[in-house]
Enzyme design. Structure first.
Site, PDB file in Angstrom:
ATOM      1  N   ASP A  52     -10.295   0.734   1.506  1.00 28.09           N
ATOM      2  CA  ASP A  52     -10.301   2.175   1.722  1.00 28.09           C
ATOM      3  C   ASP A  52     -11.688   2.688   1.328  1.00 28.09           C
ATOM      4  OD1 ASP A  52      -7.636   2.297   2.498  1.00 28.09           O
ATOM      5  OD2 ASP A  52      -6.923   2.537   0.442  1.00 28.09           O
ATOM      6  N   TYR A 109      -9.906  -5.429   3.361  1.00 28.68           N
ATOM      7  CA  TYR A 109      -9.220  -4.240   3.874  1.00 28.68           C
ATOM      8  C   TYR A 109      -9.460  -3.121   2.864  1.00 28.68           C
ATOM      9  CZ  TYR A 109      -5.061  -1.690   5.741  1.00 28.68           C
ATOM     10  OH  TYR A 109      -4.181  -0.785   6.284  1.00 28.68           O
ATOM     11  N   ARG A 119       0.821  -1.207   0.000  1.00 29.21           N
ATOM     12  CA  ARG A 119       0.000   0.000   0.000  1.00 29.21           C
ATOM     13  C   ARG A 119       0.861   1.265   0.000  1.00 29.21           C
ATOM     14  NH1 ARG A 119      -5.014   0.187   2.358  1.00 29.21           N
ATOM     15  NH2 ARG A 119      -4.496   1.910   3.728  1.00 29.21           N
ATOM     16  N   ARG A 162      -8.353  -7.187  13.524  1.00 27.69           N
ATOM     17  CA  ARG A 162      -7.516  -6.426  14.424  1.00 27.69           C
ATOM     18  C   ARG A 162      -8.371  -5.268  14.914  1.00 27.69           C
ATOM     19  NH1 ARG A 162      -3.843  -7.220  17.952  1.00 27.69           N
ATOM     20  NH2 ARG A 162      -2.304  -5.558  18.123  1.00 27.69           N
ATOM     21  N   ARG A 193       9.328   6.206  -3.400  1.00 25.20           N
ATOM     22  CA  ARG A 193       9.530   7.195  -4.465  1.00 25.20           C
ATOM     23  C   ARG A 193      10.920   7.772  -4.444  1.00 25.20           C
ATOM     24  NH1 ARG A 193       5.090  10.343  -2.502  1.00 25.20           N
ATOM     25  NH2 ARG A 193       3.262   9.346  -3.384  1.00 25.20           N
ATOM     26  N   ARG A 196       0.040   5.734  16.496  1.00 24.99           N
ATOM     27  CA  ARG A 196       0.106   7.096  15.951  1.00 24.99           C
ATOM     28  C   ARG A 196      -0.681   8.071  16.794  1.00 24.99           C
ATOM     29  NH1 ARG A 196      -2.497   5.085  10.182  1.00 24.99           N
ATOM     30  NH2 ARG A 196      -4.080   3.781  11.107  1.00 24.99           N
ATOM     31  N   GLU A 250      -3.723   6.254  19.088  1.00 27.32           N
ATOM     32  CA  GLU A 250      -4.356   5.044  18.539  1.00 27.32           C
ATOM     33  C   GLU A 250      -3.603   3.806  19.029  1.00 27.32           C
ATOM     34  OE1 GLU A 250      -5.257   5.431  14.359  1.00 27.32           O
ATOM     35  OE2 GLU A 250      -4.947   3.288  14.049  1.00 27.32           O
TER      36      GLU A 250
HETATM   37  N1  UDP Z   1       3.491   1.024   7.847  1.00 18.46           N
HETATM   38  C1  UDP Z   1       4.723   1.004   8.460  1.00 18.46           C
HETATM   39  N2  UDP Z   1       5.195   2.148   9.029  1.00 18.46           N
HETATM   40  C2  UDP Z   1       4.485   3.302   9.027  1.00 18.46           C
HETATM   41  C3  UDP Z   1       3.235   3.319   8.374  1.00 18.46           C
HETATM   42  C4  UDP Z   1       2.766   2.150   7.800  1.00 18.46           C
HETATM   43  O1  UDP Z   1       5.378  -0.003   8.509  1.00 18.46           O
HETATM   44  O2  UDP Z   1       4.964   4.307   9.580  1.00 18.46           O
HETATM   45  C5  UDP Z   1       3.013  -0.245   7.250  1.00 18.46           C
HETATM   46  C6  UDP Z   1       2.342  -1.143   8.264  1.00 18.46           C
HETATM   47  O3  UDP Z   1       2.647  -2.462   7.927  1.00 18.46           O
HETATM   48  C7  UDP Z   1       0.877  -0.858   8.036  1.00 18.46           C
HETATM   49  C8  UDP Z   1       0.827  -0.642   6.531  1.00 18.46           C
HETATM   50  O4  UDP Z   1       2.060   0.000   6.248  1.00 18.46           O
HETATM   51  O5  UDP Z   1       0.075  -1.921   8.446  1.00 18.46           O
HETATM   52  C9  UDP Z   1      -0.320   0.187   6.064  1.00 18.46           C
HETATM   53  O6  UDP Z   1      -0.323   1.399   6.756  1.00 18.46           O
HETATM   54  P1  UDP Z   1      -1.434   2.504   6.548  1.00 18.46           P
HETATM   55  O7  UDP Z   1      -1.030   3.669   7.375  1.00 18.46           O
HETATM   56  O8  UDP Z   1      -1.657   2.704   5.104  1.00 18.46           O
HETATM   57  O9  UDP Z   1      -2.705   1.786   7.148  1.00 18.46           O
HETATM   58  P2  UDP Z   1      -4.102   2.348   7.625  1.00 18.46           P
HETATM   59  O10 UDP Z   1      -4.051   3.843   7.495  1.00 18.46           O
HETATM   60  O11 UDP Z   1      -5.104   1.678   6.756  1.00 18.46           O
HETATM   61  O12 UDP Z   1      -4.182   1.922   9.013  1.00 18.46           O
END
Ligand code: UDP
Length: 369
Positions: A350, A348, A172, A249, A176, A280, A300
Site C-alpha cells: 500500500d 503487494y 487485509r 496480475r 468486525r 468494481r 476495473e
Molecule cells: N476481496 C473480496 N471481496 C471484496 C473485496 C475484496 O473477496 O469485495 C478480497 C479479494 O481476495 C482481494 C482482497 O480481498 O484480492 C484484497 O482486496 P482489496 O480491495 O483490499 O485490494 P486492492 O484494493 O489492493 O485491490
C-alpha cells in the site's frame, strides 16, 4: 565528478520520496520516468473537474503518525473514509465484513448472533489450519459470505482459484462485530485535497526531472550521469529476466464520463458475482466529496499479465517469491545501485508501506546526514 549524485529511475512514490530526501541532504538527483507524468500509479488526471485515479483507486491509510505527518507536510488530506458496497447479483452488502453485512446476509442483529452463525458455518466446513485463501476466508467469515462476497471477486481479481492463492491476501480485510463500515482499521485515512499529484509534485519540487525517458533504451548513457542509481522498476527486467519473468496480475481501466451528477452514491462498488466481467466501479468524485455537474466512473477489469502490460499486483506465491529471492541476491551484489519500491521489492505494497520502505532505505543509506 559525475553530474548527479543519484539517478532515480521511476517517478512513483518510492522514487519521489527518495529524491526528496536526498535533495534535502544537499544531493543532486535526476529523476526519470518512461511515462509522460510523475506519481506512478497514484497519478490523477483532471476530467470534468474531477481527479480521476488513472491507475486504480488509491486511498491513503496508515497507523504510523510519522508517515501521516510526512504526507500532510506536502498536502492536506480530507476526511474520506473508504466504505465500499458490494453488489452480488443486485443484492447490496456493506464491506468490510461487519454487523451491517451480517444483518444484510442473515438478519442477525447482535454480535453474539453473528458469531454463533459464523462458528456454526466454520464448524460445518471442518477447517483446522487454513492453507489457502478459500480456507482462510471460510474460517474467518463462514461459507455464505465466502460464496457471495469473496469467491468470485477473488477469482476474477487474481485469475486463479481461491484454493491456489495465499491466505494472506484476505487477511487485509477486517472482520468486525460492530456496525462500522470503515474498510481500514488504521488510525489515519484520507485523500489529498486537490489530488495525489499535489503530493508527488511537492516531493519533487526542485528536483530535475525527465519524462518519457526509458532507462533500458539509454542504460549506458544514463548510468554514466550519476554516482548511484536508485532503481524502482521491475527487478527481473533490471537483470534481463535471466532467471525468468516474475508474474503479475494486470488491470484494464475503462473510464466513462456520464452526464449525471451522482451515478452510484459511493466511490467504490464491488461486483462480487462471477458473471460481471469487472471487479468494481469507481466513481471518482466521491473521494473528494465532489459537486461537479457530471461524473466520471471507471470499470476495473483484471487482466492476465503479458510483456508490455502494466504490472499491478505481484503474485506473491511460493514460486514467484523464490524467483524473486534469486533476483534479490543479484541486487545485493550490485555496486552503486539501490533497489526499492513495489516492483523492485516485488511486494503487494500500500502507499504508506511504499513511503515507509523509502524512508527506511534513506535512513540506512544516509545515516545521520
Ligand atoms: N476481496 C473480496 N471481496 C471484496 C473485496 C475484496 O473477496 O469485495 C478480497 C479479494 O481476495 C482481494 C482482497 O480481498 O484480492 C484484497 O482486496 P482489496 O480491495 O483490499 O485490494 P486492492 O484494493 O489492493 O485491490
Amino acid at each position: 565528478m559525475k553530474e548527479f549524485d543519484y539517478l532515480v529511475v521511476g517517478a512513483g512514490l518510492w522514487g519521489c520520496v527518495f529524491a526528496h530526501e536526498a535533495t534535502k541532504r544537499g544531493k543532486k538527483c535526476l529523476v526519470i520516468d518512461r511515462r509522460n507524468h510523475i506519481g506512478g500509479n497514484t497519478y490523477c488526471e483532471n476530467m470534468e473537474g474531477i481527479n480521476v485515479h488513472k491507475y486504480g483507486a488509491h486511498i491513503f491509510h496508515t497507523n504510523d503518525k510519522d508517515i501521516w505527518d510526512y504526507v500532510n507536510s506536502f498536502v492536506e488530506f480530507n476526511r474520506y473514509t473508504n466504505s465500499p458496497v458490494a453488489n452480488f447479483n443486485g443484492e447490496l452488502y456493506n464491506l468490510p465484513f461487519n454487523m451491517n453485512t451480517f444483518y444484510q446476509l442473515w438478519k442477525v442483529r447482535t454480535p453474539d448472533e453473528a458469531k454463533a452463525k459464523i462458528a456454526e458455518q466454520v464448524k460445518e466446513a471442518g477447517i483446522k489450519e487454513p492453507t489457502n485463501l478459500e480456507e482462510q476466508a471460510i474460517s474467518l467469515v463462514g461459507v455464505d459470505m465466502y460464496e457471495k462476497l469473496i469467491k468470485a471477486y477473488t477469482e476474477k481479481q487474481w485469475g486463479r482459484k481461491a484454493t491456489e492463492l495465499p491466505a494472506f491476501i484476505i487477511k487485509r480485510l477486517p472482520v468486525r462485530f460492530t456496525f462500522d463500515n470503515n474498510y481500514f482499521n488504521d488510525r489515519y485515512q484520507g485523500i489529498p485535497i486537490g489530488g495525489y499529484n499535489k503530493l508527488t509534485e511537492g516531493l519533487l519540487e526542485g528536483v530535475e526531472l525527465r519524462l518519457e525517458v526509458d532507462f533500458f533504451a539509454h542504460r549506458e548513457e544514463l548510468g554514466a550521469l550519476a554516482d548511484t542509481i536508485v532503481y524502482t522498476g521491475k527487478i527481473d527486467e533490471y537483470f534481463d529476466f535471466r532467471f525468468g519473468a516474475l508474474e503479475y496480475r494486470s488491470l484494464r481501466f475503462d473510464d466513462e464520463i456520464l452526464d449525471t451528477e451522482n451515478y452510484q452514491g459511493n466511490a467504490v462498488v464491488n461486483y462480487t458475482d462471477a458473471e460481471t466481467p469487472f471487479t468494481r466501479i469507481i466513481e471518482h468524485k466521491h473521494f473528494e466529496f465532489g459537486t461537479q455537474p457530471k461524473t466520471v466512473i471507471t470499470r476495473e477489469y483484471p487482466q492476465e499479465f503479458s510483456p508490455g502490460a502494466e504490472p499491478y499486483y505481484p503474485i506473491n506465491d511460493d514460486k514467484n517469491d523464490q524467483l524473486f529471492r534469486q533476483y534479490k541476491a543479484l541486487a545485493e551484489q550490485e555496486q552503486h545501485v539501490i533497489f526499492g519500491g513495489r516492483l523492485a521489492e516485488y511486494r503487494y505494497y500500500d502507499m504508506h508501506q511504499v513511503i515507509g520502505s523509502a524512508l527506511k532505505k534513506v535512513k540506512v543509506h544516509f545515516g545521520n546526514q
